[in-house]
Design a protein around this motif. Structure first.
Motif, PDB file in Angstrom:
ATOM      1  N   GLU A   1      -6.994  -4.501  -0.571  1.00  0.00           N
ATOM      2  CA  GLU A   1      -7.893  -3.328  -0.153  1.00  0.00           C
ATOM      3  C   GLU A   1      -8.552  -3.891   1.303  1.00  0.00           C
ATOM      4  O   GLU A   1      -8.873  -3.085   2.308  1.00  0.00           O
ATOM      5  CB  GLU A   1      -9.054  -3.037  -1.123  1.00  0.00           C
ATOM      6  CG  GLU A   1      -9.667  -1.967  -0.723  1.00  0.00           C
ATOM      7  CD  GLU A   1     -10.729  -1.108  -1.937  1.00  0.00           C
ATOM      8  OE1 GLU A   1     -10.769  -1.919  -2.880  1.00  0.00           O
ATOM      9  OE2 GLU A   1     -10.779  -0.192  -1.989  1.00  0.00           O
ATOM     10  N   SER A   2      -9.000  -4.964   1.277  1.00  0.00           N
ATOM     11  CA  SER A   2      -9.822  -5.654   2.536  1.00  0.00           C
ATOM     12  C   SER A   2      -8.734  -5.615   3.488  1.00  0.00           C
ATOM     13  O   SER A   2      -8.992  -5.331   4.861  1.00  0.00           O
ATOM     14  CB  SER A   2     -10.419  -7.158   2.152  1.00  0.00           C
ATOM     15  OG  SER A   2     -10.758  -7.675   3.565  1.00  0.00           O
ATOM     16  N   LEU A   3      -7.472  -6.112   3.223  1.00  0.00           N
ATOM     17  CA  LEU A   3      -6.347  -6.199   4.258  1.00  0.00           C
ATOM     18  C   LEU A   3      -6.292  -4.868   4.769  1.00  0.00           C
ATOM     19  O   LEU A   3      -6.172  -4.470   6.178  1.00  0.00           O
ATOM     20  CB  LEU A   3      -5.208  -6.518   3.741  1.00  0.00           C
ATOM     21  CG  LEU A   3      -3.896  -6.672   4.913  1.00  0.00           C
ATOM     22  CD1 LEU A   3      -4.009  -7.377   5.508  1.00  0.00           C
ATOM     23  CD2 LEU A   3      -2.774  -6.952   3.804  1.00  0.00           C
TER      24      LEU A   3
ATOM     25  N   SER B   1       0.786  -1.230   0.013  1.00  0.00           N
ATOM     26  CA  SER B   1      -0.109   0.245  -0.068  1.00  0.00           C
ATOM     27  C   SER B   1       1.023   1.294  -0.049  1.00  0.00           C
ATOM     28  O   SER B   1       2.019   1.341   0.270  1.00  0.00           O
ATOM     29  CB  SER B   1      -0.799  -0.042   1.285  1.00  0.00           C
ATOM     30  OG  SER B   1      -0.085  -0.076   2.368  1.00  0.00           O
ATOM     31  N   GLN B   2       0.364   2.254  -0.597  1.00  0.00           N
ATOM     32  CA  GLN B   2       1.009   3.620  -0.415  1.00  0.00           C
ATOM     33  C   GLN B   2       0.473   4.366   0.678  1.00  0.00           C
ATOM     34  O   GLN B   2      -0.353   3.955   1.335  1.00  0.00           O
ATOM     35  CB  GLN B   2       0.824   4.263  -1.849  1.00  0.00           C
ATOM     36  CG  GLN B   2      -0.754   4.577  -2.237  1.00  0.00           C
ATOM     37  CD  GLN B   2      -1.043   5.198  -3.227  1.00  0.00           C
ATOM     38  OE1 GLN B   2      -0.258   5.640  -4.106  1.00  0.00           O
ATOM     39  NE2 GLN B   2      -2.307   4.906  -4.020  1.00  0.00           N
ATOM     40  N   PRO B   3       1.102   5.534   0.797  1.00  0.00           N
ATOM     41  CA  PRO B   3       0.908   6.221   2.014  1.00  0.00           C
ATOM     42  C   PRO B   3      -0.625   6.655   1.961  1.00  0.00           C
ATOM     43  O   PRO B   3      -1.267   6.975   0.863  1.00  0.00           O
ATOM     44  CB  PRO B   3       1.590   7.405   1.740  1.00  0.00           C
ATOM     45  CG  PRO B   3       2.494   7.260   0.946  1.00  0.00           C
ATOM     46  CD  PRO B   3       2.205   6.180   0.247  1.00  0.00           C
TER      47      PRO B   3
ATOM     48  N   THR C   1     -16.881  -6.828  -8.920  1.00  0.00           N
ATOM     49  CA  THR C   1     -16.285  -7.570  -7.855  1.00  0.00           C
ATOM     50  C   THR C   1     -15.102  -7.219  -7.067  1.00  0.00           C
ATOM     51  O   THR C   1     -14.774  -7.361  -6.092  1.00  0.00           O
ATOM     52  CB  THR C   1     -16.016  -9.067  -8.306  1.00  0.00           C
ATOM     53  OG1 THR C   1     -15.151  -9.110  -9.344  1.00  0.00           O
ATOM     54  CG2 THR C   1     -17.012  -9.733  -8.698  1.00  0.00           C
ATOM     55  N   LYS C   2     -14.107  -6.300  -7.842  1.00  0.00           N
ATOM     56  CA  LYS C   2     -13.212  -5.574  -7.269  1.00  0.00           C
ATOM     57  C   LYS C   2     -13.524  -4.535  -6.536  1.00  0.00           C
ATOM     58  O   LYS C   2     -12.658  -3.949  -5.879  1.00  0.00           O
ATOM     59  CB  LYS C   2     -11.934  -5.351  -8.114  1.00  0.00           C
ATOM     60  CG  LYS C   2     -11.511  -6.609  -8.739  1.00  0.00           C
ATOM     61  CD  LYS C   2     -10.288  -6.393  -9.514  1.00  0.00           C
ATOM     62  CE  LYS C   2      -9.737  -7.711 -10.276  1.00  0.00           C
ATOM     63  NZ  LYS C   2      -8.466  -7.485 -11.339  1.00  0.00           N
TER      64      LYS C   2
END
Length: 518
Positions: free
Chosen positions: A488-490, A33-35, A340-341
């Motif tokens: 994204e869920s993480l 992930s980015q900032p 779905t994404k």
């Protein structure tokens, strides 16, 4: 899911110095992930060692608003008082007392011997005259400022003395970027000190002149990150005066570029990231619809980055909640098909509620947070903070063959993260959102992590885990490994667990318990 009211424009609480934490929140890392920093409206104003102004643009909720936006400061008596600007202390010039300023002015009135005895060329005299004219114009603006009350007038007298000192320094050395920077701060603070009933000078004229000084200072010293940061704040203040116009759009774009430069030069600044996110959020309300979502998602990333640097940064936490709320509203309003994404509007509302609940738990006396929480509390899976799917190994076997890992539901509250098995337990309660919440069957072992046992939480990529977005929760009893459905869920799980832990460390778990259990 439709909402009856929305977090809208409004006032916001103002900042208090963040005391050094007694206990550090668990460490985080995420290679994917980015900032990610900001939300609604809690902007940091001129921070040490610069002039510091109001540092939060927190937005209170308003019924049937159009979008979550940032404004000025909340007048809550328990809120953080508006930070007063301070002249740069770490290099060159510093804050002066009234006596020092008066003595300095007396000394400055006498020409230096070197200046008297040194012959000047025609071009040097022309440059000096040009600087003198510019200084006189800036001083005329400052001299015409009248504070709204006695305190404001007294403060303005000090600012005027300081301005004369910096003007004198620049006349002696036009390349004194430190004096230029401090003079810009004086102009910026003087703009905040303008009497609202006065028509001259205009606040905008003072801010425009401050921007010129910041521009000159950064040209002379391109690594002066404080100048880029405060310059961005001055530009943002000018943009706010222009509403949703093309001119405002250009100013917001300038502000985002300066915040970006400030972060590049000083990446360890949650305040700059938070303000960057707010500027992007304001910009997203002006640009054409086709550009909006990309800008909003960039704002979300800046708010999250601010939080990753400082997990008890309640303004950025709240701002992230409000920007997610606005994104949910836009997604619902457009009625576009969700792939779905993509995250559904209901999930965005739930994520928004988590951040707003966390901000309220950290600062329960902020009226803005309390009002927003009343709007979004029912969007939580009460009596829990978060419910979702994670893939987990058998209980007690953190390292197990991939085939033994199962995707099951987990719930998170103020006390623990716990695996639940639908259909194999008795129902514990019915949440206001009509979602049944179960307890684990006593005959079935489950993965459970008590918040008090957490040492650190981080994303992880390990060949011993099934493919996917790995999550490692290190505890005093050993590590617990889980896999989220997507990166994204993480991010959502990482933030939720770390926020609950931070609230626990700050001794506010009882506040969070009251939010989710009623």
């Amino acid at each position: 899911m439709s909402s009856q009211s929305e977090l809208g424009n409004g006032l916001q609480p103002q900042p208090e110095p963040n005391p050094p934490p007694e206990t550090q929140p668990p460490s985080t890392s995420s290679s994917h992930s980015q900032p990610q920093p900001q939300l609604g409206s809690g902007s940091e104003r001129k921070a040490e060692p610069e002039l510091v102004a109001s540092d939060a643009d927190l937005k209170p909720p308003q019924a049937l608003g159009s979008s979550i936006r940032s404004n000025d400061a909340d007048n809550s008596p328990s809120g953080e008082a508006t930070s007063r600007p301070q002249l740069r202390k770490d290099e060159g010039n510093r804050t002066f007392t009234m006596r020092e300023l008066l003595n300095g002015l007396k000394n400055d009135s006498e020409p230096d011997k070197d200046d008297v005895n040194s012959p000047k060329t025609f071009s040097q005299e022309g440059q000096q005259q040009q600087h003198t004219d510019q200084n006189n114009a800036a001083m005329a603006l400052i001299n015409s400022v009248v504070g709204a009350d006695e305190e404001g007038r007294s403060r303005q007298r000090i600012l005027t003395f300081a301005a004369r000192r910096y003007a004198s320094a620049i006349e002696r050395n036009p390349e004194d970027y430190d004096a230029l920077y401090n003079w810009a701060l004086v102009l910026q603070e003087s703009a905040d000190n303008v009497n609202p009933d006065s028509s001259s000078p205009s606040k905008d004229a003072l801010l425009e002149e401050a921007c010129r000084k910041y521009d000159e200072a950064t040209r002379l010293c391109p690594t002066l990150h404080d100048a880029f940061y405060n310059w961005a704040i001055a530009i943002s203040d000018r943009a706010k005066m222009r509403g949703r116009t093309k001119e405002a759009e250009e100013l917001w774009k300038q502000a985002t570029r300066n915040y970006e430069k400030a972060v590049q030069l000083n990446w360890n600044s949650p305040q700059a990231l938070n303000n960057w996110g707010l500027a992007l959020q304001e910009l997203s309300a002006i640009v054409p619809a086709r550009e909006k979502q990309k800008i909003v998602r960039t704002a979300i990333s800046k708010f999250r980055a601010a939080i990753q640097l400082q997990f008890d940064f309640h303004r950025a936490i709240y701002n992230l909640g409000t920007v997610l709320y606005g994104l949910a509203e836009d997604t619902l309003r457009t009625g576009g098909s969700i792939s779905t994404k993509e995250v559904s509007p209901n999930e965005l509302y739930s994520q928004s509620a988590i951040y707003i609940a966390a901000a309220h738990a950290l600062k329960p006396n902020y009226s803005v947070y309390s009002s927003a929480l009343r709007l979004v509390r029912s969007m939580l899976p009460l009596p829990h903070l978060k419910i979702g799917y994670l893939t987990a190994p058998p209980a007690g076997k953190p390292i197990a063959p991939h085939n033994d890992w199962k995707r099951t539901e987990f719930l998170l509250n103020h006390e623990r993260l716990q695996q639940i098995y639908r259909g194999e337990q008795k129902q514990l309660s019915q949440s206001p959102s009509n979602r049944s919440v179960d307890v684990v069957n006593g005959d079935k072992k489950s993965v459970r992590v008590d918040i008090a046992d957490i040492v650190s939480v981080s994303a992880c990529a390990d060949l011993t885990l099934p493919p996917g977005a790995g999550l490692c929760i290190d505890t005093i009893h050993g590590p617990v490994y889980l896999v989220a459905d997507s990166w994204e869920s993480l991010d959502g799980w990482l933030d939720a667990i770390l926020l609950v832990y931070t609230i626990y460390v700050r001794g506010k778990s009882d506040v969070l318990a009251g939010i989710i259990t009623g």
